[in-house]
Write an enzyme that holds these catalytic residues in place. Structure first.
Site, PDB file in Angstrom:
ATOM      1  N   GLY A  16      32.517  27.908 -36.621  1.00 51.04           N
ATOM      2  CA  GLY A  16      33.737  27.773 -35.820  1.00 51.04           C
ATOM      3  C   GLY A  16      33.983  29.001 -34.963  1.00 51.04           C
ATOM      4  N   ARG A  41      31.182  22.098 -33.319  1.00 51.18           N
ATOM      5  CA  ARG A  41      30.771  20.759 -32.850  1.00 51.18           C
ATOM      6  C   ARG A  41      30.700  20.691 -31.337  1.00 51.18           C
ATOM      7  NH1 ARG A  41      35.534  17.776 -35.891  1.00 51.18           N
ATOM      8  NH2 ARG A  41      36.483  19.670 -35.074  1.00 51.18           N
ATOM      9  N   ASP A  68      27.741  20.170 -36.803  1.00 59.36           N
ATOM     10  CA  ASP A  68      28.915  19.652 -37.508  1.00 59.36           C
ATOM     11  C   ASP A  68      28.681  19.951 -38.982  1.00 59.36           C
ATOM     12  OD1 ASP A  68      30.804  18.179 -38.861  1.00 59.36           O
ATOM     13  OD2 ASP A  68      30.736  16.497 -37.457  1.00 59.36           O
ATOM     14  N   TYR A 149      48.343  29.967 -48.965  1.00 60.47           N
ATOM     15  CA  TYR A 149      48.712  28.815 -49.805  1.00 60.47           C
ATOM     16  C   TYR A 149      47.518  28.270 -50.585  1.00 60.47           C
ATOM     17  CZ  TYR A 149      47.518  25.830 -45.675  1.00 60.47           C
ATOM     18  OH  TYR A 149      46.915  25.215 -44.612  1.00 60.47           O
TER      19      TYR A 149
HETATM   20  C1  LIG Z   1      51.877  27.531 -37.009  1.00 58.07           C
HETATM   21  C2  LIG Z   1      51.981  28.702 -37.893  1.00 58.07           C
HETATM   22  C3  LIG Z   1      50.871  28.776 -38.832  1.00 58.07           C
HETATM   23  C4  LIG Z   1      51.133  29.825 -39.841  1.00 58.07           C
HETATM   24  C5  LIG Z   1      49.944  30.030 -40.700  1.00 58.07           C
HETATM   25  C6  LIG Z   1      49.554  28.768 -41.343  1.00 58.07           C
HETATM   26  C7  LIG Z   1      48.356  28.896 -42.173  1.00 58.07           C
HETATM   27  C8  LIG Z   1      47.523  27.688 -41.936  1.00 58.07           C
HETATM   28  C9  LIG Z   1      46.207  27.788 -42.642  1.00 58.07           C
HETATM   29  C10 LIG Z   1      45.205  26.988 -42.036  1.00 58.07           C
HETATM   30  C11 LIG Z   1      45.117  26.867 -40.717  1.00 58.07           C
HETATM   31  C12 LIG Z   1      44.038  26.065 -40.115  1.00 58.07           C
HETATM   32  O1  LIG Z   1      43.142  25.548 -40.708  1.00 58.07           O
HETATM   33  S1  LIG Z   1      44.171  26.021 -38.484  1.00 58.07           S
HETATM   34  C13 LIG Z   1      42.781  25.224 -37.869  1.00 58.07           C
HETATM   35  C14 LIG Z   1      43.227  24.280 -36.873  1.00 58.07           C
HETATM   36  N1  LIG Z   1      42.067  23.816 -36.142  1.00 58.07           N
HETATM   37  C15 LIG Z   1      41.560  22.591 -36.337  1.00 58.07           C
HETATM   38  O2  LIG Z   1      42.095  21.759 -37.040  1.00 58.07           O
HETATM   39  C16 LIG Z   1      40.306  22.307 -35.552  1.00 58.07           C
HETATM   40  C17 LIG Z   1      39.561  21.093 -35.989  1.00 58.07           C
HETATM   41  N2  LIG Z   1      40.445  19.916 -36.156  1.00 58.07           N
HETATM   42  C18 LIG Z   1      40.104  18.660 -35.829  1.00 58.07           C
HETATM   43  O3  LIG Z   1      38.989  18.404 -35.338  1.00 58.07           O
HETATM   44  C19 LIG Z   1      41.094  17.570 -36.092  1.00 58.07           C
HETATM   45  O4  LIG Z   1      42.404  18.095 -35.987  1.00 58.07           O
HETATM   46  C20 LIG Z   1      40.893  16.901 -37.495  1.00 58.07           C
HETATM   47  C21 LIG Z   1      41.880  15.752 -37.628  1.00 58.07           C
HETATM   48  C22 LIG Z   1      41.076  17.889 -38.637  1.00 58.07           C
HETATM   49  C23 LIG Z   1      39.464  16.332 -37.607  1.00 58.07           C
HETATM   50  O5  LIG Z   1      39.147  15.539 -36.499  1.00 58.07           O
HETATM   51  P1  LIG Z   1      38.310  14.170 -36.645  1.00 58.07           P
HETATM   52  O6  LIG Z   1      37.873  13.813 -35.256  1.00 58.07           O
HETATM   53  O7  LIG Z   1      37.311  14.274 -37.730  1.00 58.07           O
HETATM   54  O8  LIG Z   1      39.400  13.166 -37.167  1.00 58.07           O
HETATM   55  P2  LIG Z   1      40.050  11.892 -36.472  1.00 58.07           P
HETATM   56  O9  LIG Z   1      38.956  10.857 -36.340  1.00 58.07           O
HETATM   57  O10 LIG Z   1      40.849  12.266 -35.294  1.00 58.07           O
HETATM   58  O11 LIG Z   1      41.041  11.462 -37.625  1.00 58.07           O
HETATM   59  C24 LIG Z   1      40.580  11.176 -38.942  1.00 58.07           C
HETATM   60  C25 LIG Z   1      41.754  10.619 -39.727  1.00 58.07           C
HETATM   61  O12 LIG Z   1      42.757  11.634 -39.830  1.00 58.07           O
HETATM   62  C26 LIG Z   1      43.995  11.128 -39.330  1.00 58.07           C
HETATM   63  N3  LIG Z   1      44.772  12.172 -38.705  1.00 58.07           N
HETATM   64  C27 LIG Z   1      44.378  12.997 -37.727  1.00 58.07           C
HETATM   65  N4  LIG Z   1      45.388  13.812 -37.372  1.00 58.07           N
HETATM   66  C28 LIG Z   1      46.454  13.481 -38.135  1.00 58.07           C
HETATM   67  C29 LIG Z   1      47.799  13.932 -38.228  1.00 58.07           C
HETATM   68  N5  LIG Z   1      48.256  14.910 -37.454  1.00 58.07           N
HETATM   69  N6  LIG Z   1      48.607  13.357 -39.147  1.00 58.07           N
HETATM   70  C30 LIG Z   1      48.163  12.378 -39.958  1.00 58.07           C
HETATM   71  N7  LIG Z   1      46.884  11.893 -39.895  1.00 58.07           N
HETATM   72  C31 LIG Z   1      46.046  12.439 -38.999  1.00 58.07           C
HETATM   73  C32 LIG Z   1      43.590  10.072 -38.317  1.00 58.07           C
HETATM   74  O13 LIG Z   1      44.638   9.131 -38.080  1.00 58.07           O
HETATM   75  C33 LIG Z   1      42.396   9.432 -39.024  1.00 58.07           C
HETATM   76  O14 LIG Z   1      42.807   8.554 -40.035  1.00 58.07           O
HETATM   77  P3  LIG Z   1      42.853   6.945 -39.846  1.00 58.07           P
HETATM   78  O15 LIG Z   1      43.948   6.680 -38.843  1.00 58.07           O
HETATM   79  O16 LIG Z   1      43.167   6.418 -41.205  1.00 58.07           O
HETATM   80  O17 LIG Z   1      41.493   6.519 -39.340  1.00 58.07           O
HETATM   81  N1  LIG Z   2      45.519  30.882 -37.085  1.00 60.98           N
HETATM   82  C1  LIG Z   2      46.153  31.096 -38.236  1.00 60.98           C
HETATM   83  O1  LIG Z   2      47.321  31.487 -38.262  1.00 60.98           O
HETATM   84  C2  LIG Z   2      45.436  30.894 -39.534  1.00 60.98           C
HETATM   85  C3  LIG Z   2      44.128  30.479 -39.579  1.00 60.98           C
HETATM   86  N2  LIG Z   2      43.519  30.382 -40.796  1.00 60.98           N
HETATM   87  C4  LIG Z   2      42.104  30.029 -40.850  1.00 60.98           C
HETATM   88  O2  LIG Z   2      41.404  30.731 -39.846  1.00 60.98           O
HETATM   89  C5  LIG Z   2      40.267  29.974 -39.463  1.00 60.98           C
HETATM   90  C6  LIG Z   2      40.239  29.820 -37.946  1.00 60.98           C
HETATM   91  O3  LIG Z   2      41.357  29.070 -37.505  1.00 60.98           O
HETATM   92  P1  LIG Z   2      41.899  29.160 -36.005  1.00 60.98           P
HETATM   93  O4  LIG Z   2      41.089  30.130 -35.260  1.00 60.98           O
HETATM   94  O5  LIG Z   2      43.349  29.335 -36.086  1.00 60.98           O
HETATM   95  O6  LIG Z   2      41.643  27.667 -35.478  1.00 60.98           O
HETATM   96  P2  LIG Z   2      40.600  27.041 -34.430  1.00 60.98           P
HETATM   97  O7  LIG Z   2      40.967  25.611 -34.310  1.00 60.98           O
HETATM   98  O8  LIG Z   2      40.525  27.864 -33.194  1.00 60.98           O
HETATM   99  O9  LIG Z   2      39.197  27.192 -35.170  1.00 60.98           O
HETATM  100  C7  LIG Z   2      38.576  26.221 -35.916  1.00 60.98           C
HETATM  101  C8  LIG Z   2      37.112  26.192 -35.515  1.00 60.98           C
HETATM  102  O10 LIG Z   2      36.379  25.392 -36.450  1.00 60.98           O
HETATM  103  C9  LIG Z   2      35.465  24.607 -35.740  1.00 60.98           C
HETATM  104  N3  LIG Z   2      35.179  23.396 -36.514  1.00 60.98           N
HETATM  105  C10 LIG Z   2      36.061  22.454 -36.910  1.00 60.98           C
HETATM  106  N4  LIG Z   2      35.441  21.470 -37.530  1.00 60.98           N
HETATM  107  C11 LIG Z   2      34.128  21.801 -37.555  1.00 60.98           C
HETATM  108  C12 LIG Z   2      32.970  21.155 -38.049  1.00 60.98           C
HETATM  109  N5  LIG Z   2      33.043  19.974 -38.673  1.00 60.98           N
HETATM  110  N6  LIG Z   2      31.770  21.768 -37.901  1.00 60.98           N
HETATM  111  C13 LIG Z   2      31.693  22.954 -37.266  1.00 60.98           C
HETATM  112  N7  LIG Z   2      32.745  23.601 -36.771  1.00 60.98           N
HETATM  113  C14 LIG Z   2      33.954  23.030 -36.911  1.00 60.98           C
HETATM  114  C15 LIG Z   2      36.144  24.288 -34.414  1.00 60.98           C
HETATM  115  O11 LIG Z   2      35.220  23.999 -33.384  1.00 60.98           O
HETATM  116  P3  LIG Z   2      34.826  22.477 -32.997  1.00 60.98           P
HETATM  117  O12 LIG Z   2      36.095  21.707 -32.963  1.00 60.98           O
HETATM  118  O13 LIG Z   2      34.130  22.616 -31.683  1.00 60.98           O
HETATM  119  O14 LIG Z   2      33.887  22.030 -34.083  1.00 60.98           O
HETATM  120  C16 LIG Z   2      36.880  25.590 -34.130  1.00 60.98           C
HETATM  121  O15 LIG Z   2      36.054  26.453 -33.370  1.00 60.98           O
HETATM  122  C17 LIG Z   2      40.347  28.664 -40.217  1.00 60.98           C
HETATM  123  O16 LIG Z   2      39.587  28.753 -41.400  1.00 60.98           O
HETATM  124  C18 LIG Z   2      41.809  28.576 -40.569  1.00 60.98           C
HETATM  125  O17 LIG Z   2      42.020  27.766 -41.694  1.00 60.98           O
HETATM  126  C19 LIG Z   2      44.146  30.652 -41.965  1.00 60.98           C
HETATM  127  C20 LIG Z   2      45.451  31.039 -41.958  1.00 60.98           C
HETATM  128  C21 LIG Z   2      46.201  31.198 -40.744  1.00 60.98           C
END
Ligand SMILES: CCCCCCCCC/C=C/C(=O)SCCNC(=O)CCNC(=O)[C@H](O)C(C)(C)COP(=O)(O)OP(=O)(O)OC[C@H]1O[C@@H](n2cnc3c(N)ncnc32)[C@H](O)[C@@H]1OP(=O)(O)O
Ligand SMILES: NC(=O)C1=CN([C@@H]2O[C@H](COP(=O)(O)OP(=O)(O)OC[C@H]3O[C@@H](n4cnc5c(N)ncnc54)[C@H](OP(=O)(O)O)[C@@H]3O)[C@@H](O)[C@H]2O)C=CC1
Length: 280
Positions: A16, A41, A68, A149
């Protein structure tokens, strides 16, 4: 903060690493001499990140692999390709997925979407690297990005809380199992560090962003440099005796939520004066 060559000679994979905190860490590792590979990805995002970063100076070239991490075969192929020109030294498990939702409304696919990336994907990459380190008797270092958390749990991010707790358990389990072979595993638990990926998915209304950023004793969000400095230390040989540890970097946020009297920061000076013992 560090010597320019702190990470010279190290080959580092940041999952990522094309965006957000992963990109910030990758850039900092490179500036300190590491040969960094980023994966994700979206290949266009990875290519653009490498192009921008490599154009800046003549530090070691940053390269990318489309992968992925939910796909174990794709992980195997990526790790094989990385090892083809010499072993990796450091794995940073940063890739994640998350969103906010009321838990009773989650579909099974929604649960799988997050567990697939954070729990399964992270373990696939870690095991693929660990097997090769053990077979080649090569020292290894794994740094996983979790969240505070991971040990408290949190409402409205259930799959993420479950998966991050699993990554923490993986860190502590393998730190003991693989430590005798020279492989260290540690984790960082960040509080709020603004990134597009997190803020777009986790802030339900724009006006709540400030509340997320200020609900800690320091009353501000983290700066990327603060987290990347910690990451550089943990992946460097300078932290050689740190193993199985999780370092929280959240401005004191989770502690503030824990202490029973902590909410009394809302008391005014007048409130405090009123409860002082009266002079006889
Ligand atoms: C701020 C201060 C912080 C303060 C600090 C907080 C600390 C936070 C700690 C962690 C932070 C992080 O991880 S931050 C990282 C954030 N970055 C990311 O999430 C990047 C990658 N994310 C993604 O690609 C997408 O968001 C994710 C949904 C996870 C995966 O994508 P996919 O294409 O695989 O999934 P999809 O095909 O779109 O959806 C799969 C299923 O999930 C459901 N789904 C998708 N989104 C949904 C949603 N919002 N609510 C309910 N359901 C959802 C869809 O309806 C589908 O179910 P069905 O309808 O049944 O088919
Ligand atoms: N920002 C914050 O305040 C906090 C963040 N974190 C953690 O920090 C890390 C980074 O988060 P942040 O930078 O905020 O979020 P981002 O969404 O910028 O980063 C997530 C990255 O993960 C990659 N990723 C997601 N799914 C896959 C997959 N299936 N295979 C390979 N790569 C994947 C995404 O790229 P792509 O979609 O192209 O695959 C993207 O580059 C995470 O572990 C998050 O849980 C924890 C606490 C707080």
């Amino acid at each position: 903060m560090y010597k320019d060559d702190l990470l010279a000679g190290k080959k580092v994979l940041v999952t990522g690493g094309g965006t957000g905190l992963g990109r910030s860490m990758a850039e900092h590792f490179r500036r300190l001499g590491a040969a960094v590979v980023i994966c994700g990805r979206r290949q266009d995002v990875l290519a653009q990140t490498c192009e921008e970063v490599n154009a800046r100076d003549d530090a070691p070239e940053m390269t990318w692999k489309g992968c992925d991490i939910r796909d174990a075969q794709a992980v195997h192929d990526m790790v094989e390709a990385i090892w083809s020109d010499g072993p990796l030294d450091v794995l940073v498990n940063n890739a994640a997925g998350n969103f906010i939702s009321r838990s009773h409304e989650l579909s099974s696919r929604a649960v799988d979407a997050v567990l697939g990336i954070v729990l399964h994907g992270t373990s696939y990459v870690t095991l693929a690297c660990g097997k090769r380190w053990l077979a080649g008797e090569h020292a290894g270092n794994v740094l996983s990005i979790v969240t505070s958390y991971a040990w408290t749990g949190s409402a409205y991010v259930l799959p993420s809380a479950m998966a991050k707790a699993g990554v923490l358990a993986m860190t502590r389990s393998l730190a003991v199992e693989w430590g005798p072979h020279g492989i260290r595993l540690n984790a960082i638990a960040p509080g709020p560090f603004p990134t597009k990926g997190a803020w777009e998915r986790l802030v339900p209304r724009p006006e709540l962003a400030e509340r997320f950023e200020q609900k800690n004793p320091l009353r501000r969000a983290g700066r990327h440099e603060e987290l990347t400095n910690l990451a550089c230390y943990l992946i460097s040989d300078q932290s050689g005796y740190v193993n199985g540890e999780v370092v929280t970097i959240d401005g004191g946020e989770w502690l503030q939520g824990a202490g029973q009297f902590n909410f009394l920061s809302e008391m005014t000076d007048g409130d405090w004066e009123a409860i002082k013992p009266k002079k006889k």
